[in-house]
Write a protein that holds these residues in place. Structure first.
Motif: not given
Length: 528
Positions: A55-70
């Motif tokens: 499947g398609p991959g994911y490109r990390l960019t300057a807008a990428t956020v790492i979100r964690t469990t609230a």
């Protein structure tokens, strides 16, 4: 043997309701023939239980956020460590957010999932597609292990694209350790922290610290201050030595804990104690303190077994070390006590084990404890070789039959201070040479006759420092062999195949180089 390994892996993966196709792929015909041909998922070390690239991959960019469990401090901590590791490699800001990863779209999501109980304490699932990457786990430790896999899926060179696919993964053994001896040559907390970071990438979860020996006492003890002040001021070769303060030790324990690595402190006894004997005359049967020792011989020292003062010393030291250490075990050595008669050794180890119990910790010791009487729940650490006498192996197997558990650290397989070959500098060679293939091509679950895999907690790679004095020498001797030992501890038995592993290890070359690790470039590995 290969059939048995495959069967064990199938059973392990069945518990997760996943296919083991990929865990077996490297061990048969059709495995890729060069490291450059491996997909991103085939390069992961240790080999996961299951991978499904596509499947398609994911490109990390300057807008990428790492979100964690609230609301999860632990998940947020994993996210911060992941971001800190990826920023230098990608040049991206990678902001970390504590918003609910379950409901967020896009980016990198680190999710604690109450429904993922099948993955246990350290297992995880990773899914990457064109929209983002999600790592899910039942526990924070599993989230951290999954984050290390994600780190490996981000290319060391080129565009930061995480290939599309998934990983479902759990460890084979609960104990996957590495030991550092800071007694023979002193290493600072900062230097050991660097090693912790290197080990964490490969899912090592135990840091065993050999803190005391004939050549030096490395941890401050308030009730016996000369141990560190005097006994710590020497090392092999006559150098200045050094010691850690209690706060420095606490800092390292915290640092390792943030990386889900349990610290096992070792206070070796009754032998390997010249630094203590030199510090306090009252610990000697003669009442006379010996000189400090800067050589590398073993087996000549012993605490005075017949003195009650000795047991006051043992209780004081273990109590203070236990108070500093949140982990489960206190390691009390017990090896090479050649100067302690056997009956005295047995009586001493009985009282030392009781002192461990008084602290609320569990006993860990080298396998010579089997020659005495291990307490219920004790963990023996095997360091023998293929040439160790059968009677000694049977003694350990008998202790296991009585309930002892085993950590496997064969000196002729997993000792990292042993030379790769005759040309290696530095290193020792008393058990023979340990090339990269030999360090990998064995099975901890079947290594010791008479010991079933169910009794094996796991595996450890000790690095003794009689002839290892600098971080550069540590790098050279530990890497890449410690990576192989880490895989033996984590990966399904069916995935343990040298021909496949050497290609995956070769693909780690650029990763190690980027991390600044001066590793040994084994001629048996086709390094990229």
């Amino acid at each position: 043997m290969r059939y048995l390994r495959a069967l064990g892996a199938l059973l392990a993966c069945a518990a997760l309701s996943v296919s083991c196709t990929d865990a077996r792929a490297g061990s048969g015909a059709g495995a890729p023939g060069a490291p450059a041909e491996l997909s991103a998922y085939e390069r992961i070390v240790p080999a996961p239980a299951r991978t499904a690239p596509g499947g398609p991959g994911y490109r990390l960019t300057a807008a990428t956020v790492i979100r964690t469990t609230a609301g999860s401090r632990e998940a947020r901590g994993v996210g911060e460590l992941l971001a800190a590791a990826l920023r230098p490699a990608t040049g991206l800001p990678l902001r970390v957010s504590g918003t609910d990863a379950a409901g967020a779209a896009g980016g990198v999501r680190l999710r604690l999932d109450p429904a993922a109980g099948a993955y246990g304490e350290e297992g995880y699932r990773l899914q990457a597609d064109g929209e983002g990457v999600t790592v899910s786990a039942y526990r924070p430790a599993g989230l951290f292990r999954g984050a290390q896999t994600l780190r490996q899926l981000v290319p060391a060179e080129g565009a930061p694209v995480v290939a599309g696919g998934s990983v479902s993964d759990t460890p084979r053994f609960a104990y996957r350790g590495a030991m550092v001896d800071i007694a023979r040559h002193f290493f600072t907390v900062a230097q050991v922290k660097r090693y912790v970071d290197q080990l964490a990438l490969y899912k090592v979860n135990v840091l065993h610290l050999h803190l005391t020996d004939d050549q030096g006492w490395r941890l401050a003890v308030d009730s016996w201050p000369r141990l560190a002040e005097y006994g710590g001021a020497s090392e092999v070769g006559g150098g200045p030595g050094g010691h850690w303060t209690k706060e420095e030790y606490r800092d390292l324990v915290r640092y390792a804990g943030e990386r889900y690595m349990e610290v096992v402190p070792e206070i070796d006894m009754p032998g390997h104690t010249n630094a203590a004997l030199a510090s306090y005359a009252e610990l000697n049967c003669s009442g006379v303190a010996p000189a400090r020792y800067t050589g590398i011989k073993v087996g000549f020292s012993s605490l005075c077994v017949g003195k009650e003062r000795t047991y006051e010393f043992v209780a004081d030291v273990l109590r203070e070390v236990a108070a500093l250490t949140p982990g489960r075990w206190l390691h009390i050595g017990g090896d090479e006590a050649h100067s302690t008669p056997h009956d005295q050794y047995a009586s001493f180890m009985a009282r030392a084990q009781a002192a461990v119990g008084d602290t609320g910790k569990k006993v860990m010791a080298w396998h010579q404890l089997a020659g005495a009487e291990p307490v219920p729940g004790a963990v023996l650490q095997w360091w023998g070789t293929d040439k160790t006498k059968a009677a000694e192996k049977e003694q350990v197997a008998a202790a296991v039959r009585k309930g002892a558990k085993l950590v496997v650290s064969p000196a002729d397989r997993s000792y990292l201070d042993i030379k790769y070959d005759a040309a290696t500098k530095p290193g020792l060679s008393w058990p023979g040479y340990v090339p990269v293939e030999r360090a990998y091509d064995w099975d901890p679950g079947t290594h010791l006759p008479g010991v079933p895999e169910s009794a094996v907690l796991g595996v450890e790679a000790p690095l003794w420092t009689e002839v290892i004095a600098t971080p550069a020498e540590l790098d050279l001797m530990a890497f890449p062999r410690v990576i192989g030992v880490a895989e033996l501890g984590w990966s399904p038995a069916a995935a343990l195949d040298w021909d496949a592993y050497r290609l995956r290890l070769a693909a780690q070359g650029p990763v190690l180089t980027k991390l600044g690790i001066g590793f040994y470039r084994s001629p048996d590995v086709p390094w990229l």
